[in-house]
Design an enzyme around this catalytic site. Structure first.
Site, short mmCIF file in Angstrom:
data_model
loop_
_atom_site.label_atom_id
_atom_site.label_comp_id
_atom_site.label_asym_id
_atom_site.label_seq_id
_atom_site.Cartn_x
_atom_site.Cartn_y
_atom_site.Cartn_z
N SER A 166 0.83 -1.21 0.00
CA SER A 166 0.00 0.00 0.00
C SER A 166 0.86 1.25 0.00
O SER A 166 1.60 1.52 0.95
CB SER A 166 -0.92 0.00 1.23
N ASP A 318 -6.29 0.40 -9.00
CA ASP A 318 -7.55 1.11 -9.22
C ASP A 318 -8.15 0.82 -10.61
O ASP A 318 -9.24 1.30 -10.92
CB ASP A 318 -7.35 2.62 -9.07
C1 S3P Z 1 -3.14 5.61 -3.64
C2 S3P Z 1 -2.81 4.31 -3.37
C3 S3P Z 1 -3.72 3.18 -3.61
C4 S3P Z 1 -4.86 3.54 -4.54
C5 S3P Z 1 -5.47 4.87 -4.19
C6 S3P Z 1 -4.43 5.97 -4.27
C7 S3P Z 1 -2.18 6.68 -3.33
O1 S3P Z 1 -4.25 2.76 -2.37
O2 S3P Z 1 -5.87 2.54 -4.51
O3 S3P Z 1 -6.54 5.19 -5.05
O4 S3P Z 1 -2.35 7.81 -3.80
O5 S3P Z 1 -1.24 6.40 -2.58
P1 S3P Z 1 -3.43 1.75 -1.40
O6 S3P Z 1 -2.14 2.36 -1.13
O7 S3P Z 1 -4.23 1.65 -0.14
O8 S3P Z 1 -3.37 0.46 -2.16
#
Ligand code: S3P
Length: 436
Positions: A166, A318
């Site tokens: 993440s 996404d």
């Molecule tokens: C994001 C990371 C992703 C993505 C989100 C935007 C970011 O989430 O799904 O729309 O800007 O760091 P995760 O880090 O929880 O996977």
């Protein structure tokens, strides 16, 4: 008042050139780092979506001066967050709230965070746990979900191995690390989007990034000053994905989306579409504000089903909803593996795509960590009325399906599209789409 439903009808081919709206991830980060830094940050191309505007409001609540100067956004930071008077309401945005928690944890302030009903259902312990190890505390009655109060203060650096791939968790720890004593280290077993690292460098911080297996080890000393800078936000590949896939599946179409961010940690969808046989070309490849950018042209043509490896998930997390739509038009089986994180997004996206596609006559199956779509190589029936649970990407994906299916597709709660892509309807109509 916004409409209760939106319907996409099959008909005309999609033709033309458009510019993708600003990247959502980079827009949040530009505002947050601008507020943490000393001096002025000027931002070109900020995404003016509901999610990002909530982060702009939060930056102002932490006492940065946030304004719009013509087409530029300007953030005047004091090098710290001050105690907010207001509750910080991040709306629908997981990125906004998780990154702001990380940033706020390093200051001696007590911050009440909340969000809409979707955000209140999403897990926050994934950031609260490492921030707690660093020395912040929190209280709340919803099992580590919003609403909750975070107490920041003097933090000590930690070494943290991400238990889930993440970028939001990585970013929260790094932003807290800016004001922690010692060297903060984040180890990510799989590389995730690196906009926080790139932008921290642009604001003057030194980071040491080395490869570690399939991922990276990131080290940053705390106490480094951040200084305001100029950020040019490239076009969002996650938004560009909708007109691109619409062109690939609608007969007679040719669409160019200009200025799309092509950071390899975000480009998994385009790689997958090429493996499916998509006619997708990049022109005018260049670098803007330290990020690779190009113009993407998509032409309609046949697609074939593929196996999407689990290792690709972080670079397109996404984009699976719109990939599932492309798969519905492809010949054969598309298997999307290792996508369990989809279940804790704005909605349970595996479940909603499975239900929505089935309502449109597509053969689809779900597993705990996979989505499997079987296409026939021709347009699916369509005709579904899709429940989106207020998830913008579920809505846009099904509307794209409706543009090329045999019967129109209707989605509910279309107002939520403004969380990431407020110009979606107008942009798609400018290409010839029938959406109303
Ligand atoms: C994001 C990371 C992703 C993505 C989100 C935007 C970011 O989430 O799904 O729309 O800007 O760091 P995760 O880090 O929880 O996977």
């Amino acid at each position: 008042m916004s409409a209760a439903t939106l319907t996409a009808r099959p008909g005309s081919p999609l033709v033309g050139r458009v510019r993708a709206p600003g990247d959502k991830s980079i827009s949040h980060r530009a505002l947050i780092l601008g507020a943490m830094a000393s001096g002025e940050t000027r931002i070109d191309g900020l995404l003016e979506s509901d999610d990002v505007l909530a982060t702009a409001e939060a930056a102002a609540d932490f006492d940065a001066v946030v304004s719009r100067d013509g087409s530029q956004w300007v953030v005047k930071g004091k090098g710290r967050f001050d105690q907010p008077i207001e509750i910080i309401d991040c709306g629908n945005s997981g990125t906004g709230v998780r990154l702001l928690m990380g940033a706020a944890a390093g200051f001696p302030i007590s911050v009440q965070f909340t969000g809409d009903s979707s955000l209140q259902g999403r897990p926050m312990k994934r950031v609260l746990n490492p921030l707690g190890e660093m020395g912040s505390t929190w209280s709340g009655d919803n099992d580590g979900r919003l609403p909750l109060t975070l107490q920041g203060g003097a933090l000590k650096a930690i070494s943290y191995r991400l238990p889930v791939p993440s970028a939001q968790v990585k970013s929260a720890v790094l932003l807290a690390g800016v004001n922690a004593s010692g060297v903060t280290e984040v180890i990510e077993p799989e590389a995730t989007r690196d906009h926080t690292e790139r932008m921290l460098k642009a604001f003057g911080a030194k980071l040491d990034i080395t490869p570690e297996g399939e991922g990276r080890r990131i080290r940053m000393a705390g106490g480094q000053p951040l200084t305001g800078t100029h950020v040019r936000v490239p076009g969002d590949p996650s938004s560009a994905a909708f007109p691109i896939v619409a062109a690939l599946v609608t007969p007679g179409s040719e669409v160019t989306v200009e200025g799309v961010l092509l950071n390899p940690l975000r480009a998994g969808l385009f790689e997958t579409l090429r493996e499916m046989g998509a006619d997708l070309t990049i022109t005018n490849a260049r670098e803007e504000s330290g990020e690779p950018v190009g113009d993407l042209t998509a032409r309609h043509g046949p697609l074939r089903g593929v196996d999407v490896p689990a290792a690709r998930a972080p670079s397109m997390i996404d984009e699976y909803p719109i990939l599932a739509v492309a798969a519905a038009f492809a010949q054969g089986v598309t298997r999307m593996n290792g996508i369990g994180e989809m279940r804790v997004k704005e909605s349970d996206r595996i479940a909603l795509m499975a239900t929505g596609l089935a309502a449109c006559g597509v053969v689809v199956a779900e597993e705990p960590e996979a989505l499997i779509v079987t296409g026939t190589g021709s347009a699916p029936r369509g005709g579904g009325s899709v429940t989106t649970h207020g998830d913008h990407r579920i809505a846009m994906a099904h509307l794209v399906l409706g543009l090329a299916a045999n019967e129109p597709v209707t989605v509910d709660e279309p107002g939520m599209i403004a969380t990431s892509f407020p110009t979606f309807e107008a942009l798609m109509k400018s290409l010839g789409a029938q959406i109303a």
